[in-house]
Structures are given as C-alpha cells and as structure tokens.
Design a protein around this motif. Structure first.
Motif, short mmCIF file in Angstrom:
data_model
loop_
_atom_site.label_atom_id
_atom_site.label_comp_id
_atom_site.label_asym_id
_atom_site.label_seq_id
_atom_site.Cartn_x
_atom_site.Cartn_y
_atom_site.Cartn_z
N TYR A 59 23.61 -63.58 29.43
CA TYR A 59 22.58 -63.41 28.39
C TYR A 59 21.24 -62.98 28.99
CZ TYR A 59 19.19 -64.61 24.75
OH TYR A 59 18.16 -64.57 23.85
N GLN A 108 25.79 -57.56 29.18
CA GLN A 108 24.83 -58.50 28.60
C GLN A 108 25.15 -58.67 27.12
OE1 GLN A 108 20.76 -57.33 29.19
NE2 GLN A 108 20.02 -59.44 29.07
N ASN A 155 24.65 -61.44 23.43
CA ASN A 155 23.89 -62.51 22.77
C ASN A 155 24.84 -63.56 22.17
OD1 ASN A 155 21.75 -63.96 21.71
ND2 ASN A 155 21.60 -62.69 19.87
N ARG A 195 23.19 -68.05 24.95
CA ARG A 195 21.80 -68.05 24.47
C ARG A 195 21.22 -69.47 24.45
NH1 ARG A 195 22.90 -66.16 19.84
NH2 ARG A 195 22.75 -68.08 18.62
#
Length: 593
Positions: A511, A539, A541, A546
C-alpha cells in the motif's frame, strides 16, 4: 369473550417469557473462543482503556456472552465476565486445527533410514545439528507440520523430514496402565526442573487446569509419584508435573559410595535434558535426564560415550560429545581438537588452507568422516584418508565426539526477535476463491501460513497468527493485530482466481511506498523458489494493507482458477517452497533494514 381474553393473555405471557431468554447473552453463549496471545487482558468495559479485571492465557477457552464492535464479552468464571479484543482470540470449532492438536503427548518416532539429518528448523535451509539412524530408540516426538517432524533425542531438539519417519503413538495398554497405576508416596525427595515453562496441573493429566509454571533449574518437593506424573509442592502450590521434565534426587541418606577408586574427571552437561542410559549406545535404556549445567564425574570412556557418576553415586552412560570437561576450553585457533567431522553434502570442498579462496584438493562425499586435527578461523583442519591434511568450512559439516560445532549464522540471524503477524486469508464461512477442481482458498492459505510460522519460530522470531484453524476473523481485526503487537512485518497470505482460466502466476501487493522494499525482497524470493510466472509487485488500496500501520504485504501465491496451477499449489513440495521463499525474502529485507 372473557375466556378468550384469558387465553390470549396467557399466550402473550408465554411468548414474552420465551423470547426474554433469547437475548444476545444467551445466543452468544453458544460461541466459544480460544485465547490466541500469551497473556490477554480482560477489561471491565469494551474499551482499550477499560479497567483490567482479569488475565487469561494462550490456549484457554471461554464462552462468549456478548459482543460489541470489535470486542467480545467472555465468561471467565461463574461470577466474573469481561471484555477482550476479538482479534486476540480465535473461534473454537470442532474441526479446528490448533497448535495443541499438532502435538501428541508421549509419542515416539521410528526412523526409517540411516544418517537422517536433524536440522535446527523445519526446512533444508536450516543447519544440520545431528544425525539419526534406523535403529535409533527413544526418539521423542514433539510436534509436526505437513512436511517436518520435531524430535528430541539425547539432549538435542531438531526437525527431520516427515517422509523418513513414522510416528508411533503410545500403545493403549500403556495408556491404560498409566491411569490404573497407584500413587506411590515419597519422603524427602526433591526434583530439578529441566525445561522452561513446565505447567503445574491440578490433576495428572494434560487436560487438567494449569495452576502455574516452572522454569529450568528450579527445585520442587516431590510428594508422590503416579505413573509418569509427580505430585509436587512449590512455593505453596501443590499440583502435578510430568516426570519427563524433572530429575528426581534421592534423600541424602541414600547417598552411595564413590564406586571404583579410579581417577575421575569432572565435566558439565552442555545441553538441556541429556539422557542417561544403561549402556553406551542409543539402544540403551534411558534411566533419566540431566539438565544443562549439571556437574558429573567421568568414570570411563568408550567409543565417544562416557560412563558417569552423578546424584550421590548413581551411574550411567551419556554421549560424550555433549560434555564439557573441567579445564578443557573450546578449541581456539590452531589448537588441536578431538572429534570427527561428517560430510553432509556430496562434493563438499576440502581446501588447502582455511579460506574459500584457497585451492580445492578433494571433493568429499556425503557420509564420509575425517578426524579433526585443529580448528582455525571457523575451519576444521582434518586428516585425509591418505594421511595428508586439509581444511573444510565448519559451518557446512556436522561433528561428533568432543569437537565444538561451528555455525555461521544464516538467514535466522536477521529474523531473531522480529515480530511477524501472519494472516491466513479467509476462513470459516468465507472460503475465498474456489479452484478449478473445487479447492478452497482458505485451506491453502492456512497450510502455507502454518509452515511459515514454524520456520520463523525456529529462527527465533515471535509469530502471531490471525487464525490457527478454520475460523472466521473480521477483516478489520487482521491488520489491527499487527498494530497491536507492533509487528515488524504483516503478511496476508492468499491464492488468486479469475474468470480467465489461462491466467497464472504470483503477485505481491503493498500500500505505502515505505513498504516497497519489503515487497521487492519477498516477491523476488517467491519467483525464485516457486518458479511461478512473475506477475510483478503492485501497489493496491486493500483494506488489510491500508489499515495496517506496520510494514505490510498481501501475497497472491498462484491462480487456483488455472487447473494446472491448482494441482501444483496443492502439493506438499510447493507449500514447502512457498513458505521457504517468504522466510528467505523476509530475512533479505531485514538484512538491509
């Protein structure tokens, strides 16, 4: 009309009475949770700042009487209940595979091959700490995972490949005899504890309540003996301990003579729980175990075995290579050394000098033995079969005799004392992805995670699992566990699936940009060890990444929607390689950070 009203009122009363019992507390009471951390605070209110009213221990089970957000209210005693964080417990399940279920009390291991390597951890990347032979006896079973078995023999603990051993459970007749054995009272006897964290139990059974724990070297008063259990008293606590982890000392009035008048050499036990045997062989009957640090007198020696005298006149035989004789220090550079080295791998280089830059004068085969002449800079100077001398790196061979083993720290040096939280994806009702032939993702993630856990623990890391069995864990609780423990790394383990059955490979997600180094190290290792298609580091989310304040990764270890890759990841060989890859990738990351 009045009659109908009476019937209605009675029905209404019964209806309300029945449903008054179906409050959240009653419904929740059907749930049971198991403590998943060493010591868990029970609080008065569902809040991290709530007053601590009790503490519970890892492995203990408690009924759930209520829940609120990420907090569960458990019934600690008949009169006391309190709140615990849900991410520090796991749901109890009939089919759950817990740590406890991975061990077998009192079982032994039958070795099926000669020169079986015993390693310091469950993997070929761990160093060899000894060998076992097909006729070895008294090899004690400690625990296992799907590929490796942890054993104890002659004071050594280590892991052996599962395919080369058979686990022998206690015979039913032996178990029955134990339960029928009468209690033998003792007088004036004490016992010395030989292991740390030994449980004192309320009854002579591993299922009974734990009253406290004992540490290696502590002495307790022995009140009675029942089979393999000792009834002891220690600091006001009276309970039972297993005799395998304590050495009983006889009353001083039973002191014997010194035996023969031959000169005796004093020596100290170098390992914990060294077996004393009736004869100088691994087939000799185990008389008892001596704790590390015990001083004994050597009466005689035979083929690297020492006849010793201990505990006021008792005698027996122990493996001499686990003794440190008084006045004899570990070999210093260029100092002569007794003992023998054993070649562990075929084509091991024997060199002309103690350096990897020196000439190779011989390539030795697995199993060959050479006498040690001296030790220089972590290299053994050895006598070759033709009478000449050469050098071999001490960290790539095993030893027997009185020579001190030389170990060069491997990947474990970078993992010792690290805190790792492993999150086996999905679980319980959430099966995750479903493979081409019906494999549940939740089962694969747990297999990989348990293997990885054992490797990390063997390296000295502190490991926490978000689940140890097929249980449901709230998604938000998974990263919270990493935050709670201040983890050095949080790994969420997954297997992938997609509508296109031709897609294959392994992907690593992170993240924050600060986690990219961790992602690169682990992903590079995964590609190298698993030979899966490299789908690169990405990468993303994801919530578990997160919400984590610690270095975190989500690993997708292959596509089970592809039939061929599903078959591959189901094998024990792949599971071993995948867990080893993550282990090595973590070590590489911590090496540079």
């Amino acid at each position: 009309m009045v009659h109908k009203v009476h019937i209605f009122l009675i029905a209404l009363l019964l209806f309300s009475t029945i449903f008054s019992f179906l409050d959240p507390s009653t419904v929740q009471a059907n749930r049971t949770v198991v403590v998943a951390t060493d010591v868990l605070n029970v609080r008065e209110t569902p809040d991290a700042n709530g007053i601590i009213i009790s503490k519970v221990q890892r492995g203990e089970s408690y009924p759930v009487v209520d829940s609120q957000g990420e907090w569960l209210k458990i019934q600690v005693t008949s009169s006391k209940s309190g709140w615990v964080a849900s991410f520090l417990v796991t749901e109890s399940s009939d089919g759950a595979r817990s740590t406890a279920s991975r061990s077998s009390e009192g079982a032994n291991v039958q070795v099926l091959t000669d020169d079986l390597r015993v390693r310091s951890g469950p993997g070929t990347n761990f160093s060899v700490v000894g060998f076992l032979h097909a006729n070895a006896t008294s090899v004690q079973y400690l625990e296992e995972n799907e590929n490796w078995v942890k054993v104890h023999f002659d004071g050594v603990e280590g892991w052996v490949a599962k395919e080369f051993v058979t686990i022998l459970a206690k015979k039913k007749e032996e178990q029955q005899t134990e339960t029928e054995e009468s209690i033998e009272e003792t007088e004036g006897q004490t016992a010395t504890i030989t292991t740390d964290g030994l449980n004192i139990r309320s009854e002579p059974s591993t299922q009974s309540e734990v009253l406290g724990t004992l540490s290696s070297g502590q002495q307790v008063e022995v009140l009675a003996i029942r089979g393999e259990w000792l009834n002891i008293s220690f600091n006001g606590t009276v309970g039972w301990i297993h005799s395998d982890y304590a050495n009983i000392s006889q009353p001083s009035s039973d002191s014997g003579t010194q035996g023969s008048g031959s000169p005796k050499t004093e020596a100290t036990i170098k390992v914990a729980g060294l077996n004393v045997r009736s004869e100088p062989t691994l087939n000799g009957k185990v008389l008892e175990q001596l704790p590390q640090g015990t001083t004994v007198s050597i009466i005689s020696e035979r083929n690297n075995w020492c006849e010793i005298q201990y505990d006021n006149g008792k005698t027996g035989w122990i493996a001499g290579w686990f003794l440190e004789k008084s006045g004899v220090s570990s070999p210093a550079p260029s100092q002569s050394s007794d003992g023998t080295i054993i070649i562990v791998d075929d084509a091991t280089n024997i060199r002309s000098a103690p350096s990897t830059d020196s000439n190779v004068i011989l390539r030795a085969d697995e199993g060959e033995e050479f006498s040690i002449v001296a030790v220089e800079d972590n290299w053994y100077k050895i006598k070759l079969h033709d009478g000449s001398e050469g050098f071999v790196a001490g960290w790539i061979v095993a030893t027997k005799g009185n020579a001190t083993s030389i170990k060069r720290a491997g990947a474990e040096q970078y993992l010792t004392n690290k805190v790792i939280v492993i999150d086996p994806g999905h679980g319980g009702r959430d099966v995750g992805a479903i493979g081409a032939q019906g494999t549940f993702e939740k089962d694969l993630t747990l297999r990989t995670s348990l293997l990885l856990q054992d490797k990390l623990k063997a390296a000295g890391a502190t490991v926490y699992m978000t689940r140890m069995s097929d249980t449901s864990v709230p998604l938000q609780s998974r990263p919270q566990m990493a935050n709670y423990h201040g983890a050095d790394a949080f790994l969420s383990i997954h297997y992938d699936s997609i509508d296109d059955s031709s897609v294959t490979g392994t992907t690593t997600y992170y993240y924050g940009s600060s986690d990219q180094d961790l992602a690169d190290s682990v992903h590079s290792s995964l590609v190298q060890f698993t030979n899966l298609r490299d789908r690169e580091v990405r990468q993303e989310n994801y919530l578990v990444l997160r919400e984590s304040m610690q270095p975190s990764l989500l690993l997708e270890l292959g596509y089970i929607s592809n039939r061929g890759e599903e078959i591959t990841v189901l094998t024990g060989d792949f599971q071993e390689r995948a867990s080893t890859a993550i282990y090595q990738g973590l070590a590489q990351y911590f090496r540079g950070n």
